[in-house]
Design a protein around this motif. Structure first.
Motif, mmCIF file in Angstrom:
data_model
loop_
_atom_site.group_PDB
_atom_site.id
_atom_site.type_symbol
_atom_site.label_atom_id
_atom_site.label_comp_id
_atom_site.label_asym_id
_atom_site.label_seq_id
_atom_site.Cartn_x
_atom_site.Cartn_y
_atom_site.Cartn_z
ATOM 1 N N ALA A 159 -5.343 62.800 0.990
ATOM 2 C CA ALA A 159 -6.512 63.662 0.855
ATOM 3 C C ALA A 159 -6.205 65.072 1.355
ATOM 4 N N GLU A 160 -6.884 66.047 0.788
ATOM 5 C CA GLU A 160 -6.695 67.440 1.201
ATOM 6 C C GLU A 160 -7.140 67.646 2.648
ATOM 7 N N GLN A 161 -8.243 66.979 3.038
ATOM 8 C CA GLN A 161 -8.716 67.045 4.423
ATOM 9 C C GLN A 161 -7.947 66.005 5.228
ATOM 10 N N ILE A 162 -7.045 66.474 6.092
ATOM 11 C CA ILE A 162 -6.134 65.535 6.750
ATOM 12 C C ILE A 162 -6.750 64.847 7.959
ATOM 13 N N TYR A 163 -7.850 65.371 8.509
ATOM 14 C CA TYR A 163 -8.450 64.792 9.708
ATOM 15 C C TYR A 163 -9.630 63.892 9.352
ATOM 16 N N PHE A 164 -9.830 62.852 10.173
ATOM 17 C CA PHE A 164 -10.911 61.889 9.964
ATOM 18 C C PHE A 164 -11.237 61.257 11.308
ATOM 19 N N ASN A 165 -12.318 60.496 11.366
ATOM 20 C CA ASN A 165 -12.745 59.858 12.607
ATOM 21 C C ASN A 165 -12.081 58.496 12.785
ATOM 22 N N VAL A 166 -11.704 58.205 14.031
ATOM 23 C CA VAL A 166 -11.145 56.901 14.385
ATOM 24 C C VAL A 166 -11.919 56.362 15.581
ATOM 25 N N TYR A 174 -16.865 56.328 21.690
ATOM 26 C CA TYR A 174 -16.992 57.530 20.879
ATOM 27 C C TYR A 174 -15.757 57.607 19.981
ATOM 28 N N SER A 175 -15.855 58.390 18.919
ATOM 29 C CA SER A 175 -14.744 58.504 17.965
ATOM 30 C C SER A 175 -13.839 59.668 18.326
ATOM 31 N N LEU A 176 -12.597 59.588 17.872
ATOM 32 C CA LEU A 176 -11.635 60.672 17.988
ATOM 33 C C LEU A 176 -11.361 61.243 16.603
ATOM 34 N N VAL A 177 -11.140 62.549 16.542
ATOM 35 C CA VAL A 177 -10.731 63.184 15.286
ATOM 36 C C VAL A 177 -9.211 63.111 15.229
ATOM 37 N N MET A 178 -8.689 62.428 14.198
ATOM 38 C CA MET A 178 -7.260 62.153 14.137
ATOM 39 C C MET A 178 -6.728 62.386 12.729
ATOM 40 N N ARG A 179 -5.410 62.331 12.620
ATOM 41 C CA ARG A 179 -4.722 62.381 11.328
ATOM 42 C C ARG A 179 -3.635 61.308 11.344
ATOM 43 N N PHE A 180 -3.073 61.048 10.182
ATOM 44 C CA PHE A 180 -1.955 60.126 10.117
ATOM 45 C C PHE A 180 -0.675 60.805 10.581
ATOM 46 N N GLY A 181 0.148 60.047 11.301
ATOM 47 C CA GLY A 181 1.544 60.391 11.479
ATOM 48 C C GLY A 181 2.316 59.618 10.423
ATOM 49 N N LYS A 182 3.404 58.994 10.836
ATOM 50 C CA LYS A 182 4.168 58.178 9.901
ATOM 51 C C LYS A 182 3.445 56.856 9.636
ATOM 52 N N ILE A 183 3.566 56.359 8.409
ATOM 53 C CA ILE A 183 3.111 55.021 8.050
ATOM 54 C C ILE A 183 4.278 54.292 7.382
ATOM 55 N N TYR A 184 4.629 53.113 7.924
ATOM 56 C CA TYR A 184 5.643 52.267 7.310
ATOM 57 C C TYR A 184 4.955 51.033 6.733
ATOM 58 N N TRP A 185 5.410 50.621 5.533
ATOM 59 C CA TRP A 185 4.749 49.559 4.797
ATOM 60 C C TRP A 185 5.690 48.383 4.582
ATOM 61 N N SER A 186 5.114 47.202 4.562
ATOM 62 C CA SER A 186 5.839 46.033 4.069
ATOM 63 C C SER A 186 4.887 45.232 3.196
ATOM 64 N N LYS A 187 5.439 44.718 2.080
ATOM 65 C CA LYS A 187 4.626 43.995 1.104
ATOM 66 C C LYS A 187 4.865 42.502 1.255
ATOM 67 N N HIS A 188 3.790 41.726 1.301
ATOM 68 C CA HIS A 188 3.863 40.283 1.474
ATOM 69 C C HIS A 188 3.026 39.617 0.375
ATOM 70 N N GLU A 189 3.108 38.313 0.301
ATOM 71 C CA GLU A 189 2.383 37.608 -0.755
ATOM 72 C C GLU A 189 0.878 37.680 -0.491
ATOM 73 N N GLY A 190 0.196 38.491 -1.283
ATOM 74 C CA GLY A 190 -1.259 38.591 -1.182
ATOM 75 C C GLY A 190 -1.764 39.650 -0.230
ATOM 76 N N TYR A 191 -0.877 40.356 0.480
ATOM 77 C CA TYR A 191 -1.336 41.374 1.416
ATOM 78 C C TYR A 191 -0.196 42.330 1.775
ATOM 79 N N TYR A 192 -0.564 43.414 2.454
ATOM 80 C CA TYR A 192 0.390 44.384 2.982
ATOM 81 C C TYR A 192 0.261 44.444 4.503
ATOM 82 N N ARG A 262 0.952 62.579 -5.417
ATOM 83 C CA ARG A 262 0.651 62.000 -4.105
ATOM 84 C C ARG A 262 0.436 60.482 -4.154
ATOM 85 N N ASN A 263 0.194 59.958 -5.340
ATOM 86 C CA ASN A 263 -0.112 58.530 -5.455
ATOM 87 C C ASN A 263 1.016 57.625 -4.974
#
Length: 276
Positions: A159-166, A174-192, A262-263
């Motif tokens: 998304a263009e707006q990089i910050y969101f509530n966590v 209370y919530s914190l305003v945060m952004r993503f750092g690195k995300i690592y993915w693994s794919k499994h049967e039926g889920y990630y 970006r997809n």
């Protein structure tokens, strides 16, 4: 008298020099901080006691240990310590006298009950957080995601707006305003599974020019590779549908690739299993 307790057999007497109360950056709770001093003497040829004491203090920077006095006990972590030594000799008997100055802080357990990212709750497999520059909170968590939830995360990631509530419910109300750092993915049967870093906005108040230049280079590389993936997908679709390729088609393919690159960003951090 205060004692630093390693186990039932090992306890070290220390003198309290200063006591303070601080507010936790994680939970907002009031925590105790102590400054202690300890002085002892040992033979120059037998430094087992001082080594054992230093080992306890080093280990206790990460692993809580117990401090007790006449009224109460509690779990603490070592913030910092230093020591000095001097030696003296008498009748061929040489000793070292050590003086340790130790700062400790009360340990707190972070009991996460629910994690909401941009108002959506996710299943948490692992969770931790630490304090970084500008007293910002950085969260590391492993999430178990359905295909739909993975799409929600990747859409938020691009998304263009990089910050969101966590919201880390159970730790803070209370919530914190945060952004993503690195995300690592693994794919499994039926889920990630996703190993996700979340960075509080305060972290970004202090700029690091070297890091920013490296980040720009990496981001540009990922963007170009992702653009190529989208180009190939579009090309394949048009060729299958029309059985031909024209200049107009090439222009359309390039346009779609630039719009949708970006997809595929999430795939560059896809690994076998984020928990291995």
């Amino acid at each position: 008298m205060y004692k630093l307790i390693e186990n039932e057999e090992s306890a070290y007497k220390v003198i309290l020099k200063e006591e303070n109360s601080i507010r936790s950056e994680h939970t907002g709770k009031v925590l105790k901080e102590y400054k202690f001093e300890s002085t002892f003497t040992e033979h120059v040829d037998d430094s087992a006691f001082s080594k054992k004491f230093r080992n306890l203090l080093d280990k206790s920077k990460e692993i809580p240990f117990e401090i007790a006095n006449d009224l109460e006990t509690g779990q603490y972590l070592v913030k910092n310590y230093n020591y000095s030594s001097s030696n003296s000799s008498m009748d061929d008997y040489t000793t070292n006298t050590y003086t340790f100055k130790i700062e400790v802080k009360e340990a707190e357990e972070l009991n996460l009950k629910r994690l909401l990212i941009n108002d959506i709750e996710y299943k948490v497999l692992r969770y931790s957080e630490k304090i970084e520059q500008n007293n910002s909170i950085v969260i590391n968590t492993i999430l178990k995601l359905s295909e739909e939830e993975k799409e929600i995360i990747t859409k938020l990631q691009r998304a263009e707006q990089i910050y969101f509530n966590v919201n880390s419910l159970g730790i803070r109300d209370y919530s914190l305003v945060m952004r993503f750092g690195k995300i690592y993915w693994s794919k499994h049967e039926g889920y990630y599974k996703a190993d996700v870093t979340l960075v509080e906005d305060k972290y970004d108040e202090e700029k690091n020019d070297v890091f920013n230049r490296m980040f720009v280079e990496q981001s540009n590389l990922i963007a170009k590779l992702s653009e190529q993936i989208e180009y190939n997908k579009s090309l394949e679709g048009i060729l299958i549908e029309k059985n031909l390729l024209s200049e107009k088609d090439v222009i359309e393919i390039n346009k779609k690739a630039k719009e949708n690159y970006r997809n595929n960003v999430w795939q560059f951090t896809l690994i076998e299993d984020v928990e291995k």
